[in-house]
Motif scaffolding. Structure first.
Motif, PDB file in Angstrom:
ATOM      1  N   ASN A 274      -7.062   2.061   3.143  1.00 49.93           N
ATOM      2  CA  ASN A 274      -6.248   1.498   4.224  1.00 49.93           C
ATOM      3  C   ASN A 274      -6.894   1.808   5.566  1.00 49.93           C
ATOM      4  O   ASN A 274      -8.053   2.222   5.626  1.00 49.93           O
ATOM      5  CB  ASN A 274      -4.816   2.037   4.136  1.00 49.93           C
TER       6      ASN A 274
ATOM      7  N   THR B 131       0.268   5.810   5.061  1.00 54.40           N
ATOM      8  CA  THR B 131      -0.423   4.611   4.600  1.00 54.40           C
ATOM      9  C   THR B 131      -0.530   3.632   5.754  1.00 54.40           C
ATOM     10  O   THR B 131       0.456   3.407   6.461  1.00 54.40           O
ATOM     11  CB  THR B 131       0.339   3.941   3.433  1.00 54.40           C
TER      12      THR B 131
ATOM     13  N   GLY C  40      -1.423   0.097   5.655  1.00 56.64           N
ATOM     14  CA  GLY C  40      -1.705  -1.206   5.066  1.00 56.64           C
ATOM     15  C   GLY C  40      -1.219  -2.307   5.984  1.00 56.64           C
ATOM     16  O   GLY C  40      -1.259  -2.173   7.215  1.00 56.64           O
TER      17      GLY C  40
END
Length: 493
Positions: free
Chosen positions: A410, A261, A263
């Motif tokens: 993302n 991920t 983010g």
């Protein structure tokens, strides 16, 4: 019929309703519309009201069914994903004694260091207990030390997802993966880490009953049914923290598979079957959702604080230039950004750098050559290189990376970012259009032993892949320039 998925974050609740036979999304919402508040009475503190989580869940579920046009009685299973590492304390009546101390609260670091020291480094290595640092166990010990009168009234400690499960079923419980994220699971004995709990006087008496990660954990109580409209007796079938749940949502279940991920911070969650790790400070180890005594499945996690926050900073610097526009600019610049390099570590201390706070750095800047397109590319490359630096750390610990999966929400939406990681690692990166709430809902099928159907539910969300290019010499050269700068800064720190 439908499964209900709940994903409790620190900013909102995401709720999903999926068809129980196909896993297709019927409806999904985020609630409340404004971000949930986080109270911070002192610097580095972060707390939220568990009672408010429940209020938002009730209101959100009612809105979800209204939007879906589906009666709540059609729900036949519930799954929960939740923000990890938090602490909820309940009294004898089942009421919270205080606001929850959530994941980003760092008041208990000294308590965690003391716990680790009391157990001894070798014991922690042998039993795969991460440095307690800032996890649930250390927060529990902080309450015992600094709020002793309140601690004395406690009946149970819980993680955030455990509290929602308690409000749904009326039964205090937790899971093995939940205890592992709180540094309260003994990987060697395959049970609660009683030595860790005994190091916190009074903690062993506060441990709720263990329920399976996947399988019936309890049933919706009459009071919860009245509030939500869901039928009493509906089973709660799944519960896991946000990172294991994200991996499940992408069907990252077996050794060699990785969920990533990008983010505000970057996260790598690698599934493996080993308990022979020496690195307990820069990496975290948790039980994965499909772990059992005969078939070990662990999730090894590394976190990069300075990730998407760097790209957001650049966007603000460029008067709000959109990420799509920035990605296009980055693609115009050659690999290596013509000598411009960015270390993206400007969001506090970095665990993968042994808790050093290096700050962000820009090097090799040439006023006659570099423009904002170079900054966009160098920013993305700096983030990608920090991921690869983390993967090198995983490889030293014997973690094999065969494939990477990520969501479509993302930084991996950027071709530069994704292709750089794929080329450096020489692995395929698969992108899926899914969410943690949908994953938690679909996990109900897995809990019912519908493994093939569950996998098909996930694979229908596949969007695209980034394939590694065999000729990756220029990527490796650019990475070595970046890494040399990083090691210099570490030496100077």
């Amino acid at each position: 019929m439908y499964y209900l998925g709940i994903d409790l974050g620190s900013s909102s609740l995401k709720l999903a309703l999926v068809a129980s036979d196909t896993g297709l999304r019927k409806e999904m919402i985020s609630y409340p519309e404004q971000e949930m508040s986080i109270s911070s009475a002192q610097q580095d503190w972060a707390e939220q009201s568990p009672a408010q989580w429940w209020e938002y869940l009730v209101s959100g579920v009612l809105r979800l069914f209204e939007k879906a046009g589906v009666p709540p009685s059609k729900v036949i299973g519930i799954g929960i994903g939740y923000q990890m590492h938090g602490l909820v304390l309940l009294d004898q009546s089942g009421d919270p004694l205080r606001d929850a101390i959530i994941w980003c609260d760092s008041r208990a670091i000294d308590s965690g260091l003391a716990l680790g020291k009391s157990l001894g480094q070798q014991y922690c290595v042998d039993h795969l207990l991460n440095n307690p640092g800032n996890f649930t166990a250390s927060k529990l010990d902080w309450v015992r030390s600094f709020e002793p009168e309140l601690f004395a009234k406690a009946k149970y400690f819980m993680l955030p997802g455990d509290y929602l499960a308690f409000r749904l079923t009326g039964v205090p419980s937790t899971t093995s993966t939940g205890l592992s994220e709180g540094i309260m699971w003994d990987f060697y004995k395959n049970g609660p880490a009683m030595e860790m709990l005994r190091a916190i006087p009074g903690a062993t008496e506060l441990l709720p009953q263990l329920v399976p990660i996947l399988g019936e954990q309890g049933q919706v109580s009459s009071s919860a049914a009245k509030a939500l409209g869901i039928s009493a007796g509906t089973p709660l079938l799944y519960r896991a923290g946000d990172q294991p749940n994200n991996a499940l949502s992408l069907h990252v279940m077996d050794p060699g598979q990785v969920a990533a991920t990008g983010g505000t911070s970057g996260v790598v969650y690698a599934v493996n079957d080993s308990t022979s790790f020496k690195e307990l400070n820069r990496l975290n180890h948790f039980l994965h959702v499909n772990h059992n005594a005969s078939r070990r499945r662990l999730g090894t996690l590394l976190c990069i604080n300075g990730c998407g926050i760097l790209y957001r900073w650049l966007s603000q610097l460029f008067d709000g230039l959109s990420y799509t526009e920035m990605n296009k600019l980055a693609e115009q610049v050659p690999i290596g950004s013509e000598g411009l390099s960015i270390l993206p570590f400007g969001n506090g201390a970095e665990r993968i750098l042994e808790n050093r706070n290096l700050g962000g750095h820009i090097s090799g800047l040439n006023f006659n050559r570099h423009n904002r397109a170079h900054l966009c590319r160098a920013g993305l490359e700096g983030i990608a290189f920090s991921f690869y630096y983390g993967f090198e750390l995983l490889a030293k610990e014997g973690v094999n990376t065969q494939s990477i999966r990520t969501g479509n929400d993302n930084l991996f939406q950027s071709k530069v970012m994704a292709q750089t990681v794929a080329n450096l690692l020489q692995v395929e990166i698969e992108v899926f259009e899914t969410t943690g709430a949908e994953g938690a809902a679909r996990a109900c099928a897995l809990a019912e032993d519908r493994k093939i159907e569950f996998k098909q539910m996930i694979l229908q969300d596949y969007l695209k892949s980034y394939y590694p290019e065999k000729q990756n010499k220029h990527y490796l050269e650019a990475y070595e320039v970046w890494k040399t700068e990083l090691l210099k800064r570490i030496q100077e720190a």
